[in-house]
Design an enzyme around this catalytic site. Structure first.
Site, PDB file in Angstrom:
ATOM      1  N   HIS A 187       0.855  -1.018   0.114  1.00  0.00           N
ATOM      2  CA  HIS A 187       0.126   0.021  -0.039  1.00  0.00           C
ATOM      3  C   HIS A 187       0.826   1.296   0.151  1.00  0.00           C
ATOM      4  CE1 HIS A 187      -3.195  -2.773   2.007  1.00  0.00           C
ATOM      5  NE2 HIS A 187      -3.093  -3.029   0.772  1.00  0.00           N
TER       6      HIS A 187
HETATM    7  C1  LIG Z   1       0.092  -7.429  -4.712  1.00  0.00           C
HETATM    8  C2  LIG Z   1      -1.063  -6.121  -4.390  1.00  0.00           C
HETATM    9  C3  LIG Z   1      -2.071  -6.397  -3.626  1.00  0.00           C
HETATM   10  C4  LIG Z   1      -2.955  -5.451  -3.326  1.00  0.00           C
HETATM   11  N1  LIG Z   1      -3.984  -5.557  -2.621  1.00  0.00           N
HETATM   12  C5  LIG Z   1      -4.945  -4.784  -2.313  1.00  0.00           C
HETATM   13  C6  LIG Z   1      -6.201  -5.036  -2.061  1.00  0.00           C
HETATM   14  O1  LIG Z   1      -6.581  -6.158  -1.879  1.00  0.00           O
HETATM   15  N2  LIG Z   1      -6.881  -3.998  -1.740  1.00  0.00           N
HETATM   16  C7  LIG Z   1      -6.580  -2.740  -2.070  1.00  0.00           C
HETATM   17  O2  LIG Z   1      -7.606  -1.711  -1.934  1.00  0.00           O
HETATM   18  N3  LIG Z   1      -5.316  -2.446  -2.505  1.00  0.00           N
HETATM   19  C8  LIG Z   1      -4.579  -3.266  -2.629  1.00  0.00           C
HETATM   20  N4  LIG Z   1      -3.490  -2.935  -3.178  1.00  0.00           N
HETATM   21  C9  LIG Z   1      -2.956  -1.743  -3.316  1.00  0.00           C
HETATM   22  C10 LIG Z   1      -3.620  -0.967  -4.698  1.00  0.00           C
HETATM   23  O3  LIG Z   1      -3.887  -1.743  -5.348  1.00  0.00           O
HETATM   24  C11 LIG Z   1      -2.878   0.340  -4.927  1.00  0.00           C
HETATM   25  O4  LIG Z   1      -2.935   1.171  -3.894  1.00  0.00           O
HETATM   26  C12 LIG Z   1      -3.372   1.009  -6.184  1.00  0.00           C
HETATM   27  O5  LIG Z   1      -3.521   0.089  -7.430  1.00  0.00           O
HETATM   28  C13 LIG Z   1      -2.626   2.139  -6.243  1.00  0.00           C
HETATM   29  O6  LIG Z   1      -3.181   3.067  -7.426  1.00  0.00           O
HETATM   30  P1  LIG Z   1      -2.684   3.935  -8.110  1.00  0.00           P
HETATM   31  O7  LIG Z   1      -3.234   4.619  -9.182  1.00  0.00           O
HETATM   32  O8  LIG Z   1      -1.656   4.849  -7.199  1.00  0.00           O
HETATM   33  O9  LIG Z   1      -1.083   3.207  -8.881  1.00  0.00           O
HETATM   34  P2  LIG Z   1      -1.228   1.809  -9.882  1.00  0.00           P
HETATM   35  O10 LIG Z   1      -2.547   1.040  -9.668  1.00  0.00           O
HETATM   36  O11 LIG Z   1      -0.066   1.060  -9.285  1.00  0.00           O
HETATM   37  O12 LIG Z   1      -1.078   2.202 -11.153  1.00  0.00           O
HETATM   38  C14 LIG Z   1       0.082   2.995 -11.446  1.00  0.00           C
HETATM   39  C15 LIG Z   1       0.118   2.644 -13.054  1.00  0.00           C
HETATM   40  O13 LIG Z   1       1.056   3.448 -13.863  1.00  0.00           O
HETATM   41  C16 LIG Z   1       1.999   2.595 -14.745  1.00  0.00           C
HETATM   42  N5  LIG Z   1       3.143   3.256 -14.940  1.00  0.00           N
HETATM   43  C17 LIG Z   1       4.000   3.502 -14.015  1.00  0.00           C
HETATM   44  N6  LIG Z   1       5.350   4.171 -14.359  1.00  0.00           N
HETATM   45  C18 LIG Z   1       4.866   4.497 -15.811  1.00  0.00           C
HETATM   46  C19 LIG Z   1       5.257   5.215 -16.683  1.00  0.00           C
HETATM   47  N7  LIG Z   1       6.683   5.794 -16.748  1.00  0.00           N
HETATM   48  N8  LIG Z   1       4.804   5.282 -17.992  1.00  0.00           N
HETATM   49  C20 LIG Z   1       3.427   4.891 -18.212  1.00  0.00           C
HETATM   50  N9  LIG Z   1       3.014   4.247 -17.297  1.00  0.00           N
HETATM   51  C21 LIG Z   1       3.505   3.975 -15.885  1.00  0.00           C
HETATM   52  C22 LIG Z   1       2.039   1.389 -14.041  1.00  0.00           C
HETATM   53  O14 LIG Z   1       2.293   0.206 -14.966  1.00  0.00           O
HETATM   54  C23 LIG Z   1       0.612   0.974 -13.399  1.00  0.00           C
HETATM   55  O15 LIG Z   1      -0.210   0.758 -14.362  1.00  0.00           O
HETATM   56  C24 LIG Z   1      -2.679  -4.067  -3.388  1.00  0.00           C
HETATM   57  C25 LIG Z   1      -1.502  -3.692  -4.183  1.00  0.00           C
HETATM   58  C26 LIG Z   1      -0.462  -4.802  -4.778  1.00  0.00           C
HETATM   59  C27 LIG Z   1       0.677  -4.542  -5.450  1.00  0.00           C
END
Ligand SMILES: Cc1cc2nc3c(=O)[nH]c(=O)nc-3n(C[C@H](O)[C@H](O)[C@H](O)COP(=O)(O)OP(=O)(O)OC[C@H]3O[C@@H](n4cnc5c(N)ncnc54)[C@H](O)[C@@H]3O)c2cc1C
Length: 609
Positions: A539
């Site tokens: 997280h």
């Molecule tokens: C294994 C795991 C289990 C989890 N379990 C849970 C759960 O059960 N419930 C829950 O609520 N949360 C859970 N989480 C946490 C939750 O999924 C994350 O907090 C959330 O997805 C974060 O959202 P975000 O939009 O910040 O980033 P992300 O969802 O990580 O999205 C960021 C995206 O940006 C892309 N990216 C990165 N750098 C670049 C770049 N330079 N150019 C283009 N694209 C790029 C990445 O590939 C990714 O697709 C879990 C996370 C993981 C990894």
């Protein structure tokens, strides 16, 4: 009762999406045939994998868009979908990874997809207080795929305590109190259990499916019984008026299949002409001219593309990569940028700081039950026909306990206890065989959800394709250690309840040699052991902190605009000044909703909440 079997595979299409196969992720030759058959069915079953509803990525971008969104994860998918609701705006979504894997659609394979190629594979370094068993380096699991963490995660739909959002507002972040964010949670949500959880906190008109899995292992009821016996209480809805106790979780799934933010927000609008999506495209920097973001560069198939954004660039690349992109673009601590030869456009000391995560400690027990695999021909048949059975859920992990540690804030449910077992997965030992000759193992994750420790994302190179340096600084503060140890003690109390003792639940964690000076399983022992085996709960948050201009570490203002640069916002987990007291995906979806709403407002286009 007559059972209606439905193995039919209706609605064919010319979908050519082929990601890494389930069999190759599991990588067990003896099991290849079974997994290939499973995948063939899952791939063709639209209700599960939605292969006919996948987006069609573009190959060559246009020269200019109104908005460019970087990162198609939990938040970025929402931002892109909502901005493109205005037909006169052209939006480009740039995602580094491919589309969601077929395996990811199947809840029973949750723990398998994190081992797939759709994963960044980060490791932290310089952890002085955690992961001491692995040279101070913890795994930082982060998805690299459309849907981001939500295509990869444990499905948990929890928002955390309203107290944290009120804290955000109290820090000077106008518009982010619980009362103000709740409408955006509801806006995103299509709650399938509304009769059970009620409308006060839940919505039914949003794109994101939220519901309990269609089935659970019978042992889930044993854990609930033990929680009652231990005096922890049960909650029908931890997101509602009943935030403390054990519960069967609501999840981001629909009828036994995963529904990430990409599935929920992007697939239904795949024919929208003014939204283009490029996959396998890694953004390398934001182009800033005269202190205004005017576009980005991204790398795809060995070629560097430049696209212009006439209105805004929104970084939604997650808590590791959004700060990394700012640094690569010349926005960050002056000294750090100079040391890598990067031209300083804005000296913003907070970029990459305030990085944090929930620490967890895994503890194993055995129960008197044969150690069987929960994936077999019967499970396959049941899943394809009905989307129920072991493959339709994540096993015991759908039971969670939220309890107050009392360490910093009375009644804040900042300890989480999750049990891991009975997940279908690869079943590598062979169909119908035992997993081992021993007893069934149940691993509990004892987590602390209100950490004080802060780490940092830093440049490790000026090469944008190299990973940044990551330090979370887990367990640097005595309160964080005490928080994890309290969760361990709650877990031991649970394991001691008669319902679990009836299964002869026995602590199976082997003592850590470096802690052998302490009596095994004493408080002192756990205080030592957490430094060796605690890790993060996935997280990660906080590295582009939202705060008022008076906050020296603030990177974005409460409207998510990067300080000092026009036309540039951040919308993802990185903006959280303090991580919420639960899993973070639903919060990132809310941040995406909130960001899109503010962007629309700022460009004179208002829509309903
Ligand atoms: C294994 C795991 C289990 C989890 N379990 C849970 C759960 O059960 N419930 C829950 O609520 N949360 C859970 N989480 C946490 C939750 O999924 C994350 O907090 C959330 O997805 C974060 O959202 P975000 O939009 O910040 O980033 P992300 O969802 O990580 O999205 C960021 C995206 O940006 C892309 N990216 C990165 N750098 C670049 C770049 N330079 N150019 C283009 N694209 C790029 C990445 O590939 C990714 O697709 C879990 C996370 C993981 C990894």
């Amino acid at each position: 009762m007559r059972m209606e079997y439905n193995y039919a595979l209706p609605e064919t299409c010319n979908a050519d999406y082929l990601g890494q196969s389930i069999a190759s992720i599991c990588n067990v030759t003896s099991y290849y045939f079974f997994l290939s058959i499973l995948e063939t069915f899952v791939r063709r079953k639209q209700r599960i994998a939605q292969t006919c509803e996948r987006i069609t990525p573009i190959h060559i971008p246009d020269a200019e868009y109104d908005f460019v969104v970087v990162g198609g994860g939990a938040a970025g998918s929402v931002v892109a979908a909502r901005l493109s609701e205005n037909p006169s705006w052209k939006v480009l979504l740039v995602e580094a990874g491919p589309d969601e894997l077929i395996a990811a659609s199947v809840p029973g394979f949750t723990y398998v997809v994190t081992k797939s190629s759709n994963e960044w594979g980060y490791q932290s370094t310089n952890e002085a207080y955690a992961c001491q068993g692995s040279n101070g380096s913890c795994s930082i699991t982060q998805a690299k795929t459309l849907g981001g963490g939500m295509s990869h995660n444990g499905f948990v739909y929890l928002r955390g305590s309203p107290y944290i959002f009120d804290q955000w507002a109290a820090m000077g972040n106008e518009g982010w109190s619980w009362e103000e964010v709740l409408p955006f949670f509801k806006k995103s949500e299509n709650n399938g259990d509304i009769d059970s959880v009620g409308r006060k906190y839940h919505g039914t008109n949003g794109p994101l499916f939220v519901e309990r899995f269609p089935s659970k292992p019978p042992f889930a009821n044993v854990i609930l019984e033990a929680a009652k016996e231990a005096g922890f209480g049960l909650s029908n809805d931890l997101n509602g008026d009943d935030p403390i106790g054990f519960t069967i979780l609501q999840t981001t799934s629909h009828r036994g299949a995963r529904r990430s933010s990409a599935a929920a927000y992007l697939r239904p609008i795949r024919h929208r002409k003014n939204l283009q999506i490029t996959l396998n495209s890694t953004c390398t920097r934001v182009i800033i001219e005269n202190r205004r973001a005017v576009g980005i560069e991204y790398y795809k198939d060995g070629k560097l593309y430049t696209v212009r954004a006439s209105r805004e660039v929104i970084l939604s690349a997650g808590a590791v990569r959004s700060p990394h992109l700012l640094l690569l673009s010349g926005v960050g601590p002056e000294e750090d940028l100079k040391s890598y030869g990067i031209e300083v456009i804005e000296n913003l000391p907070g970029v990459g700081c305030n990085f944090h995560d929930h620490p967890v400690f895994p503890i194993s027990f055995t129960i008197d039950e044969p150690d069987v695999y929960d994936n077999n021909w019967a499970a396959l048949a049941e899943y394809i026909a009905f989307q129920t059975g072991p493959l339709s859920n994540i096993g015991l992990a759908q039971v969670v306990g939220a309890l107050p540690s009392g360490i910093t804030t009375p009644n804040l449910p900042d300890n989480h206890i999750v049990a891991m077992a009975y997940a279908a997965g690869c079943a590598p030992g062979g169909i119908g065989l035992l997993s081992s000759d021993g007893k069934r193992e149940i691993e509990f994750w004892a987590g602390y959800e209100h950490p004080k420790c802060r780490g940092k994302i830093r440049l490790a190179s000026s090469d944008p394709l190299e990973y940044p340096s990551i330090t979370v600084n887990y367990l640097c503060h005595p309160d964080d250690i005490a928080g994890v140890v309290k969760a361990v003690e709650y877990t031991l109390q649970l394991a001691d309840a008669p319902a679990l003792k009836a299964y002869n639940m026995t602590l199976a964690t082997t003592p850590f040699e470096p802690c052998s000076t302490y009596t095994f399983a004493s408080r002192k022992y756990w205080e030592c052991a957490v430094h060796y085996n605690a890790t993060g709960e996935f997280h990660v948050a906080g590295s582009c902190k939202m705060g008022p201009s008076s906050d020296p570490l603030a990177v974005v203002d409460p409207r998510l605009r990067v300080y000092g640069i026009q036309g540039l916002r951040v919308a993802d987990a990185s903006i959280m000044p303090q991580v919420t007291t639960a899993n973070t995906a639903s919060v990132c979806v809310m941040i995406g909703e909130r960001a899109a709403h503010m962007i629309k407002q700022d460009w004179g286009y208002t829509d309903a909440v």
